[in-house]
Design a protein around this motif. Structure first.
Motif, mmCIF file in Angstrom:
data_model
loop_
_atom_site.group_PDB
_atom_site.id
_atom_site.type_symbol
_atom_site.label_atom_id
_atom_site.label_comp_id
_atom_site.label_asym_id
_atom_site.label_seq_id
_atom_site.Cartn_x
_atom_site.Cartn_y
_atom_site.Cartn_z
ATOM 1 N N ASN A 214 94.084 9.931 0.056
ATOM 2 C CA ASN A 214 95.262 10.317 -0.724
ATOM 3 C C ASN A 214 96.514 9.956 0.065
ATOM 4 O OD1 ASN A 214 97.368 11.703 -2.055
ATOM 5 N ND2 ASN A 214 95.943 13.234 -2.834
ATOM 6 N N ARG A 215 97.194 8.891 -0.322
ATOM 7 C CA ARG A 215 98.319 8.383 0.455
ATOM 8 C C ARG A 215 99.487 9.353 0.489
ATOM 9 N NH1 ARG A 215 98.666 1.931 -1.253
ATOM 10 N NH2 ARG A 215 96.559 1.360 -0.523
ATOM 11 N N THR A 216 99.750 10.023 -0.620
ATOM 12 C CA THR A 216 100.875 10.952 -0.638
ATOM 13 C C THR A 216 100.614 12.147 0.275
ATOM 14 O OG1 THR A 216 99.939 12.045 -2.606
ATOM 15 C CG2 THR A 216 101.562 10.291 -2.962
ATOM 16 N N ALA A 217 99.366 12.628 0.295
ATOM 17 C CA ALA A 217 99.042 13.751 1.175
ATOM 18 C C ALA A 217 99.131 13.334 2.640
ATOM 19 C CB ALA A 217 97.651 14.285 0.860
ATOM 20 N N VAL A 218 98.643 12.141 2.960
ATOM 21 C CA VAL A 218 98.730 11.646 4.336
ATOM 22 C C VAL A 218 100.192 11.448 4.734
ATOM 23 C CG1 VAL A 218 98.168 9.719 5.854
ATOM 24 C CG2 VAL A 218 96.451 10.594 4.274
ATOM 25 N N ALA A 219 101.002 10.938 3.813
ATOM 26 C CA ALA A 219 102.422 10.763 4.112
ATOM 27 C C ALA A 219 103.095 12.110 4.361
ATOM 28 C CB ALA A 219 103.109 10.037 2.956
ATOM 29 N N GLY A 220 102.761 13.114 3.534
ATOM 30 C CA GLY A 220 103.323 14.445 3.739
ATOM 31 C C GLY A 220 102.910 15.033 5.073
ATOM 32 N N ALA A 221 101.632 14.890 5.427
ATOM 33 C CA ALA A 221 101.153 15.403 6.704
ATOM 34 C C ALA A 221 101.825 14.678 7.866
ATOM 35 C CB ALA A 221 99.637 15.265 6.789
ATOM 36 N N SER A 222 102.034 13.379 7.737
ATOM 37 C CA SER A 222 102.676 12.607 8.802
ATOM 38 C C SER A 222 104.116 13.059 9.017
ATOM 39 C CB SER A 222 102.627 11.115 8.474
ATOM 40 O OG SER A 222 101.291 10.666 8.304
ATOM 41 N N VAL A 223 104.831 13.278 7.933
ATOM 42 C CA VAL A 223 106.213 13.750 8.042
ATOM 43 C C VAL A 223 106.259 15.124 8.702
ATOM 44 C CG1 VAL A 223 108.244 14.474 6.722
ATOM 45 C CG2 VAL A 223 107.038 12.374 6.102
ATOM 46 N N LEU A 224 105.330 15.994 8.340
ATOM 47 C CA LEU A 224 105.290 17.331 8.939
ATOM 48 C C LEU A 224 105.009 17.259 10.440
ATOM 49 C CD1 LEU A 224 103.384 19.368 6.214
ATOM 50 C CD2 LEU A 224 105.811 19.471 6.776
ATOM 51 N N VAL A 225 104.125 16.350 10.847
ATOM 52 C CA VAL A 225 103.834 16.196 12.268
ATOM 53 C C VAL A 225 105.087 15.731 13.017
ATOM 54 C CG1 VAL A 225 102.523 14.850 13.948
ATOM 55 C CG2 VAL A 225 101.379 15.801 11.956
ATOM 56 N N VAL A 226 105.792 14.773 12.439
ATOM 57 C CA VAL A 226 107.018 14.273 13.079
ATOM 58 C C VAL A 226 108.067 15.376 13.170
ATOM 59 C CG1 VAL A 226 108.937 12.654 12.823
ATOM 60 C CG2 VAL A 226 106.603 11.885 12.396
ATOM 61 N N LEU A 227 108.244 16.132 12.104
ATOM 62 C CA LEU A 227 109.226 17.218 12.108
ATOM 63 C C LEU A 227 108.844 18.303 13.114
ATOM 64 C CD1 LEU A 227 109.952 17.633 8.282
ATOM 65 C CD2 LEU A 227 111.434 16.592 10.016
ATOM 66 N N ALA A 228 107.551 18.639 13.179
ATOM 67 C CA ALA A 228 107.108 19.673 14.117
ATOM 68 C C ALA A 228 107.320 19.228 15.557
ATOM 69 C CB ALA A 228 105.639 20.005 13.862
ATOM 70 N N LEU A 229 107.005 17.960 15.870
ATOM 71 C CA LEU A 229 107.216 17.456 17.222
ATOM 72 C C LEU A 229 108.699 17.410 17.570
ATOM 73 C CD1 LEU A 229 104.604 14.535 17.356
ATOM 74 C CD2 LEU A 229 104.446 16.786 18.446
ATOM 75 N N ALA A 230 109.517 17.007 16.603
ATOM 76 C CA ALA A 230 110.959 16.970 16.854
ATOM 77 C C ALA A 230 111.514 18.368 17.088
ATOM 78 C CB ALA A 230 111.670 16.307 15.671
ATOM 79 N N ALA A 231 111.046 19.341 16.297
ATOM 80 C CA ALA A 231 111.524 20.708 16.466
ATOM 81 C C ALA A 231 111.062 21.309 17.783
ATOM 82 C CB ALA A 231 111.039 21.571 15.300
#
Length: 294
Positions: free
Chosen positions: A25-42
């Protein structure tokens, strides 16, 4: 026959099949990827910036983005917006996660006990849920704030103490179906107590719908915190959250529109990513769509 037995592909478990469907599921993977980036940035971002989130500089008030070394500009007190945005994202994610854990512990326990016990116990427990549902959320939070004061831990408790209501109903309905299954009857015949059956057999089989609901509860908790902070009942200065940043940006949007634009974009991206991941988890864990019998 022996050749067919050798070449027959091994069967996959439900969780392995769900993981495969989720990764497709590309949209789910994209959402998870964005969350990982945001969590690491925070988590790491505030330590890498030359400015602290609460550092006041009266000589750098309302600087536009990319001015004076401030990538996203500054606010009315000269505080770096990027530093405050990363700290605010960290606080909002922490509130969403902790509040969801609180609601998870209460909701799963309450719903599983009510559904498995049935009868009068179920009736009383679910009527309590109905009474709590009738209480306005903001009124409940105001009562907590007046009684105990404004504190970050109190926000965790306030949001978690409300979000568990829906989870308890979902868990109860699933438990009512599970307790009629053969493995529960076998556990009863083996002499297990009701508490042991709930702990060992009912709760583990609730992980599918619970995981999906958790992925949707976190953005709901973040949105609730932002609403409280926007009203001045949430995170208090100098600490920041996405809600306080949006509230402050709304007041100064005519003079410094970037103070509202950047926090709003981060908020929308965070909530959208969680919702995309939740939809992907729902599709991956749905026994009907995966071709497996419920």
């Amino acid at each position: 026959m022996s050749l067919a037995a050798v070449t027959e592909p091994p069967g996959r478990s439900l969780w392995a099949d769900a993981q495969r469907r989720l990764l497709r599921n590309r949209t789910a993977v994209a959402g998870a990827s964005v969350l990982v980036v945001l969590a690491l940035a925070a988590a790491a971002g505030p330590y890498l910036l030359p400015f602290r989130y609460d550092e006041v500089d009266k000589t750098a008030v309302w600087l536009a983005p990319l001015s004076g070394g401030h990538l996203l500009g500054t606010d009315a007190l000269g505080r770096d917006l990027l530093a405050r945005l990363l700290v605010g994202l960290r606080v909002s994610l922490a509130i969403g996660l902790v509040s969801t854990v609180v609601s998870l512990l209460i909701g799963v326990t309450w719903g599983a006990v009510a559904g498995f016990a049935g009868g009068r116990v179920d009736e009383v427990m679910m009527r309590i849920v109905d009474v709590l549902y009738s209480m306005p959320f903001i009124f409940f939070v105001i009562l907590l704030m007046v009684a105990f004061g404004t504190h970050l831990v109190l926000i965790f408790v306030a949001i978690g103490a409300v979000e568990w209501l829906t989870m308890s109903r979902i868990v109860r309905s699933q438990t009512l179906a599970l307790k009629q299954r053969e493995f529960v009857e076998a556990a009863r015949a083996a002499g297990l107590t009701s508490a042991a059956i709930v702990r060992r057999h009912i709760v583990p089989n609730l992980l599918g719908p619970v995981v999906v609901y958790v992925s949707l509860t976190i953005p709901a908790a973040i949105l609730a915190e932002s609403f409280l902070s926007f009203l001045g009942l949430g995170v208090q200065p100098p600490m920041a959250s996405l809600g306080t940043l949006i509230a402050g940006g709304a007041q100064d949007m005519e003079l410094a529109p970037w103070l509202l634009a950047f926090p709003s974009v981060v908020m929308i991206g965070t909530l959208l990513s969680f919702n995309l991941l939740g939809d992907g988890l729902r599709d991956a864990l749905d026994p009907q769509s995966s071709g497996r019998a419920p």
